[in-house]
Enzyme design. Structure first.
Site, mmCIF file in Angstrom:
data_model
loop_
_atom_site.group_PDB
_atom_site.id
_atom_site.type_symbol
_atom_site.label_atom_id
_atom_site.label_comp_id
_atom_site.label_asym_id
_atom_site.label_seq_id
_atom_site.Cartn_x
_atom_site.Cartn_y
_atom_site.Cartn_z
ATOM 1 N N LYS A 36 0.810 -1.216 0.000
ATOM 2 C CA LYS A 36 0.000 0.000 0.000
ATOM 3 C C LYS A 36 0.846 1.269 0.000
ATOM 4 O O LYS A 36 0.440 2.287 -0.571
ATOM 5 C CB LYS A 36 -0.946 0.002 1.199
ATOM 6 C CG LYS A 36 -2.083 -1.002 1.088
ATOM 7 C CD LYS A 36 -3.082 -0.843 2.224
ATOM 8 C CE LYS A 36 -4.239 -1.808 2.076
ATOM 9 N NZ LYS A 36 -5.265 -1.598 3.120
ATOM 10 N N GLY A 92 -1.347 0.733 8.388
ATOM 11 C CA GLY A 92 -2.062 1.472 7.366
ATOM 12 C C GLY A 92 -3.552 1.552 7.600
ATOM 13 O O GLY A 92 -4.178 2.591 7.343
ATOM 14 N N TYR A 100 -12.886 -9.441 9.517
ATOM 15 C CA TYR A 100 -14.116 -10.024 8.987
ATOM 16 C C TYR A 100 -14.097 -11.554 8.967
ATOM 17 O O TYR A 100 -15.089 -12.181 8.602
ATOM 18 C CB TYR A 100 -14.420 -9.486 7.581
ATOM 19 C CG TYR A 100 -13.304 -9.665 6.574
ATOM 20 C CD1 TYR A 100 -13.178 -10.844 5.844
ATOM 21 C CD2 TYR A 100 -12.391 -8.647 6.350
ATOM 22 C CE1 TYR A 100 -12.166 -11.011 4.926
ATOM 23 C CE2 TYR A 100 -11.368 -8.798 5.429
ATOM 24 C CZ TYR A 100 -11.262 -9.983 4.711
ATOM 25 O OH TYR A 100 -10.250 -10.143 3.802
#
Length: 410
Positions: free
Chosen positions: A57, A121, A193
């Protein structure tokens, strides 16, 4: 059709292809790239858009000719669109995904004192979104900060956000912090999740606190990326449909009920209809032990059997996409609830004691009516839904599928 995909290092278990396929309008592939290969990969001309995940990223920033304000402030990109003339436009849709998560949780952010666990991040994106949502004081908790004295100094926090991998599959019994430190806590948001319900979330639920997991953030950031890829607006209803699809695919179907109520046969029918693996915990216990259930009871007693049963439930409860048929007495151990619920929708298969099978079931040789009366409150405590098994088993399996539709909102 635009050619898009996900760039990362290890992507075998990514849900991104299913999400982007559902949004449609572009092809989507997984690109597993090692760090030395990154520059050469970015020179490819056959890719129009990228999502970017760890560890790239920040490393992807130099390949962007233009950055969004969110990407500039957060200091990383997770969405890239090839620009005319070469180079990429870079954005960070994690912040948009988090705002989507907060909105769907109905947890108020504005004015709240917030503790954000993690300094990576994801944490930066969360803090960016929190500021835009009007949060009050925002404190980021690093691993070094996560100790009693620091936490007690922030006991007045109203909202906790987990932006670390602590509690993620397969280490699902871990949690970043005890909620006992925060008597004024009003909500918990966990970016994880998988599992669907982390230990942190279940701790919050036990305290009656609103909480949400990271699936809505995952879909929200993907929806924002899809809009960048295609220019097509994705509305809330479309996002919700994708979330329901993923929940139905990811979460286990867990059957509980009295011995002999038909859980295994119903589970087999469900597995065939839904193309899922079936796990019968009693069969797994017998295979692992190398002896039958009656033999385990004879040699180890009920206590020894229950230890084996909890080990099997712990092993399979954190997996995804299973049909899990449990033993009739699994509800007698409260710890089994969390193992089953973390990634499962628990359904109670209820059957009249007079119709229950007894053969090969050591505890069913006594007074089944008394056992039923004792366990009924436990089944109802564990299960979110009850189906009656008083007729054809195929009909019962259909009713379980209907119950799953109700649970997941389809």
């Amino acid at each position: 059709m635009p050619r898009c995909g996900l760039l990362g290092r290890k992507l075998a278990h990514s849900y991104s292809p299913a999400i982007h396929e559902a949004f449609g309008g572009y092809s989507y592939a997984l690109f597993e790239v090692e760090p030395p290969e990154l520059a050469a990969f970015m020179e490819r001309k056959d890719i129009d858009g990228l999502n970017v995940t760890v560890p790239y990223k920040q490393q992807a920033l130099p390949f962007c000719r233009e950055l969004s304000s969110a990407a500039l402030e957060i200091g990383s990109v997770n969405t890239m669109l090839r620009m005319p003339g070469g180079g990429f436009y870079g954005d960070n849709t994690d912040a948009a995904g988090f705002k989507n998560m907060a909105a769907q949780s109905e947890i108020t952010v504005a004015g709240r004192k917030v503790l954000v666990f993690g300094k990576g991040g994801s944490s930066l994106a969360v803090c960016h979104a929190m500021k835009e949502l009007g949060a009050g004081e925002i404190t980021v908790v690093s691993r070094a900060d996560n100790h009693r004295e620091f936490l007690l100094a922030h006991k007045d926090s109203g909202l906790l956000v987990n932006a670390t991998p602590v509690g993620m599959y397969p280490d699902t019994e871990n949690t970043p912090v005890s909620l006992d430190y925060f008597p004024r806590l009003e909500g918990v948001l966990d970016l994880i999740y998988n599992p669907a319900r982390t230990r942190l979330m279940m701790d919050a639920q036990e305290r009656g606190l609103p909480c949400a997991g990271g699936l809505s953030m995952l879909v929200g950031q993907a929806a924002a990326a899809s809009e960048i890829f295609t220019g097509r607006k994705i509305d809330t209803a479309e996002e919700q449909a994708v979330i329901r699809m993923l929940r139905r695919r990811m979460e286990n179907i867990v059957l509980v009920g009295m011995p002999g109520c038909g859980k295994t046969t119903i589970g087999r029918l469900l597995a065939e209809k839904m193309n899922r693996p079936l796990i019968d915990t009693d069969a797994e216990i017998a295979q692992t032990a190398g002896r039958s259930i009656p033999e385990i009871f004879d040699r180890e007693g009920e206590t020894g059997f229950r230890e084996r049963e909890t080990a099997a439930i712990k092993k399979f409860g954190k997996e995804s996409g299973l049909v899990l048929a449990t033993g009739g007495g699994c509800v007698t151990r409260e710890e089994n609830y969390r193992h089953l619920r973390q990634n499962g929708n628990i359904i109670f298969v209820e059957r009249s004691p007079a119709k229950l099978g007894r053969e090969g079931r050591p505890l069913s040789q006594g007074d089944l009516q008394a056992m039923y009366a004792e366990r009924l409150p436990l089944y109802r405590h564990f299960a979110g839904f009850t189906v009656q098994n008083e007729g054809a088993l195929a009909t019962v399996a259909e009713r379980v599928m209907e119950a799953l539709d109700e649970i997941t909102g389809n």
